[in-house]
Design a protein around this motif. Structure first.
Motif, PDB file in Angstrom:
ATOM      1  N   SER A  97      -1.407   1.260  -8.155  1.00  0.00           N
ATOM      2  CA  SER A  97      -1.541   0.000  -7.570  1.00  0.00           C
ATOM      3  C   SER A  97      -0.286  -0.110  -6.599  1.00  0.00           C
ATOM      4  O   SER A  97       0.888   0.016  -7.260  1.00  0.00           O
ATOM      5  N   CYS A  98      -0.283  -0.512  -5.515  1.00  0.00           N
ATOM      6  CA  CYS A  98       0.928  -0.666  -4.631  1.00  0.00           C
ATOM      7  C   CYS A  98       0.575  -1.915  -3.785  1.00  0.00           C
ATOM      8  O   CYS A  98      -0.249  -2.338  -3.548  1.00  0.00           O
ATOM      9  N   HIS A  99       1.765  -2.547  -3.342  1.00  0.00           N
ATOM     10  CA  HIS A  99       1.730  -3.656  -2.749  1.00  0.00           C
ATOM     11  C   HIS A  99       2.554  -3.720  -1.275  1.00  0.00           C
ATOM     12  O   HIS A  99       2.372  -4.291  -0.473  1.00  0.00           O
ATOM     13  N   HIS A 100       3.454  -2.734  -1.126  1.00  0.00           N
ATOM     14  CA  HIS A 100       4.470  -2.711  -0.097  1.00  0.00           C
ATOM     15  C   HIS A 100       5.099  -1.009   0.122  1.00  0.00           C
ATOM     16  O   HIS A 100       4.831  -0.368  -0.866  1.00  0.00           O
ATOM     17  N   GLN A 101       5.751  -0.755   1.001  1.00  0.00           N
ATOM     18  CA  GLN A 101       6.494   0.458   1.457  1.00  0.00           C
ATOM     19  C   GLN A 101       7.138   0.884   0.068  1.00  0.00           C
ATOM     20  O   GLN A 101       7.147   2.135   0.013  1.00  0.00           O
ATOM     21  N   ARG A 141      -0.402   4.209   7.747  1.00  0.00           N
ATOM     22  CA  ARG A 141       0.069   5.515   8.694  1.00  0.00           C
ATOM     23  C   ARG A 141       1.348   5.937   7.925  1.00  0.00           C
ATOM     24  O   ARG A 141       1.959   7.138   7.985  1.00  0.00           O
ATOM     25  N   ALA A 142       2.135   5.261   7.159  1.00  0.00           N
ATOM     26  CA  ALA A 142       3.159   5.585   6.416  1.00  0.00           C
ATOM     27  C   ALA A 142       2.976   6.223   5.039  1.00  0.00           C
ATOM     28  O   ALA A 142       3.862   6.636   4.327  1.00  0.00           O
ATOM     29  N   GLY A 166      -7.436   2.576   8.884  1.00  0.00           N
ATOM     30  CA  GLY A 166      -7.012   3.822   8.311  1.00  0.00           C
ATOM     31  C   GLY A 166      -7.506   4.059   6.825  1.00  0.00           C
ATOM     32  O   GLY A 166      -6.937   4.994   6.397  1.00  0.00           O
ATOM     33  N   ALA A 167      -8.000   2.815   6.121  1.00  0.00           N
ATOM     34  CA  ALA A 167      -8.131   2.759   4.815  1.00  0.00           C
ATOM     35  C   ALA A 167      -9.342   3.955   4.700  1.00  0.00           C
ATOM     36  O   ALA A 167     -10.386   3.924   5.411  1.00  0.00           O
ATOM     37  N   VAL A 168      -9.387   4.765   3.477  1.00  0.00           N
ATOM     38  CA  VAL A 168     -10.618   5.393   3.307  1.00  0.00           C
ATOM     39  C   VAL A 168     -11.691   4.873   2.543  1.00  0.00           C
ATOM     40  O   VAL A 168     -12.647   5.404   2.113  1.00  0.00           O
ATOM     41  N   GLY A 169     -11.301   3.680   2.116  1.00  0.00           N
ATOM     42  CA  GLY A 169     -12.385   2.744   1.299  1.00  0.00           C
ATOM     43  C   GLY A 169     -11.712   1.414   0.999  1.00  0.00           C
ATOM     44  O   GLY A 169     -10.671   0.879   1.386  1.00  0.00           O
ATOM     45  N   VAL A 170     -12.699   0.586   0.380  1.00  0.00           N
ATOM     46  CA  VAL A 170     -12.139  -0.712   0.089  1.00  0.00           C
ATOM     47  C   VAL A 170     -12.373  -0.908  -1.451  1.00  0.00           C
ATOM     48  O   VAL A 170     -13.552  -0.248  -2.070  1.00  0.00           O
ATOM     49  N   ALA A 171     -11.586  -1.720  -2.034  1.00  0.00           N
ATOM     50  CA  ALA A 171     -11.535  -2.057  -3.514  1.00  0.00           C
ATOM     51  C   ALA A 171     -12.328  -3.447  -3.789  1.00  0.00           C
ATOM     52  O   ALA A 171     -11.516  -4.384  -3.228  1.00  0.00           O
ATOM     53  N   VAL A 172     -13.237  -3.514  -4.399  1.00  0.00           N
ATOM     54  CA  VAL A 172     -13.846  -4.870  -4.405  1.00  0.00           C
ATOM     55  C   VAL A 172     -14.081  -5.655  -5.644  1.00  0.00           C
ATOM     56  O   VAL A 172     -14.708  -4.743  -6.708  1.00  0.00           O
ATOM     57  N   LEU A 173     -13.722  -6.452  -6.140  1.00  0.00           N
ATOM     58  CA  LEU A 173     -14.001  -7.158  -7.432  1.00  0.00           C
ATOM     59  C   LEU A 173     -14.927  -8.339  -6.994  1.00  0.00           C
ATOM     60  O   LEU A 173     -15.993  -8.411  -7.512  1.00  0.00           O
ATOM     61  N   GLY A 174     -14.480  -9.601  -6.676  1.00  0.00           N
ATOM     62  CA  GLY A 174     -15.117 -10.870  -6.783  1.00  0.00           C
ATOM     63  C   GLY A 174     -16.449 -10.780  -5.947  1.00  0.00           C
ATOM     64  O   GLY A 174     -17.588 -11.314  -6.361  1.00  0.00           O
ATOM     65  N   ALA A 175     -16.523 -10.132  -4.648  1.00  0.00           N
ATOM     66  CA  ALA A 175     -17.629 -10.172  -3.939  1.00  0.00           C
ATOM     67  C   ALA A 175     -19.037  -9.262  -4.773  1.00  0.00           C
ATOM     68  O   ALA A 175     -19.937  -9.800  -4.501  1.00  0.00           O
ATOM     69  N   LEU A 176     -18.711  -8.612  -5.656  1.00  0.00           N
ATOM     70  CA  LEU A 176     -19.714  -7.875  -6.319  1.00  0.00           C
ATOM     71  C   LEU A 176     -19.814  -8.464  -7.919  1.00  0.00           C
ATOM     72  O   LEU A 176     -21.025  -8.739  -8.068  1.00  0.00           O
TER      73      LEU A 176
END
Length: 246
Positions: A97-101, A141-142, A166-176
């Motif tokens: 899990s990451c949140h910034h550069q 991109r970075a 550019g994301a290879v996908g999405v991680a979903v919790l609440g919506a499912l």
């Protein structure tokens, strides 16, 4: 092991409508092939039993269960928090899990990372500020590894925006987890992902359709000609002179 892509489900049994097994089975029926087991508050034995149940559901479609934390619970895929451990353990698949550069810059042998929050989220309210699509694209991109967009992803339009960034996908919790019909919700998000990554075939313009193709002349067969003769194979040979009968 291939890094996750498409729609990735994060579990939360406390909000899973109708039970976690039901939600995950519905998501898998709707096209999901990756599930991240969280439930870190459970004792290890209960968590390992839950992991076995979810793996059985995913095995029917060739899916993969990723376990949050350094212990894969009998598998070979883990998803680590930003805080550690460093260096990451050596498993077949390791995410973080990451949140910034700054956190992205610390990645070493991880195979992928989630980046969050892209939008405000009910699961972790106040966690942010949200990156939004522009911020997501900048970090993609970075990034040294493929990124999954996480946080507030609930609609097909958001899935499309993340993939276009550019994301290879999405991680979903609440919506499912909170969906009345997990299969329908998963199918809607998965369809948006597939459409976003599928190349669009350009249609010929009306003018091009009306105009004949240049440089090609129609083949006009001559009398006695054949396909082999026109292709140069089996070309008829000139007749040879014969002696007159005496």
């Amino acid at each position: 092991m291939t890094p996750p892509s498409g729609v990735v489900v994060l579990t939360d049994r406390l909000v899973a409508r109708g039970g976690l097994d039901r939600v995950v089975a519905g998501a898998v029926a709707g096209g999901v092939r990756w599930v991240v087991l969280r439930e870190k508050d459970l004792p290890r034995a209960e968590r390992a039993s839950l992991a076995a149940d979810l793996r059985a559901i995913l095995a029917e479609v060739g899916g993969t269960l990723i376990v949050a934390g350094p212990d894969p619970l009998g598998g070979d895929a883990v998803h680590l928090p930003a805080a550690g451990p460093y260096p990451p353990p050596t498993h077949g698949l390791v995410g973080r899990s990451c949140h910034h550069q700054t956190e992205l810059n610390r990645l070493t042998t991880e195979h992928y990372a989630t980046i969050s929050p892209v939008w405000p989220t009910r699961t972790k309210p106040g966690y942010g500020p949200p990156l939004l699509v522009a911020g997501l694209g900048s970090l993609v991109r970075a990034s040294p590894v493929p990124l999954l967009a996480l946080g507030g992803v609930e609609t097909p339009e958001q899935v499309t925006a993340c993939v276009q960034a550019g994301a290879v996908g999405v991680a979903v919790l609440g919506a499912l987890m909170r969906a009345e019909d997990p299969a329908e919700a998963a199918a809607s998000l998965t369809s948006a992902y597939v459409e976003a990554v599928t190349p669009k075939l350009s249609k010929p313009s009306a003018e091009a359709a009306r105009s004949p193709r240049r440089g090609l002349r129609p083949t006009v067969p001559t009398q006695g000609s054949s396909l082999t003769a026109r292709s140069g194979h089996g070309r008829p040979q000139p007749q040879t002179a014969t002696k007159e009968a005496t």
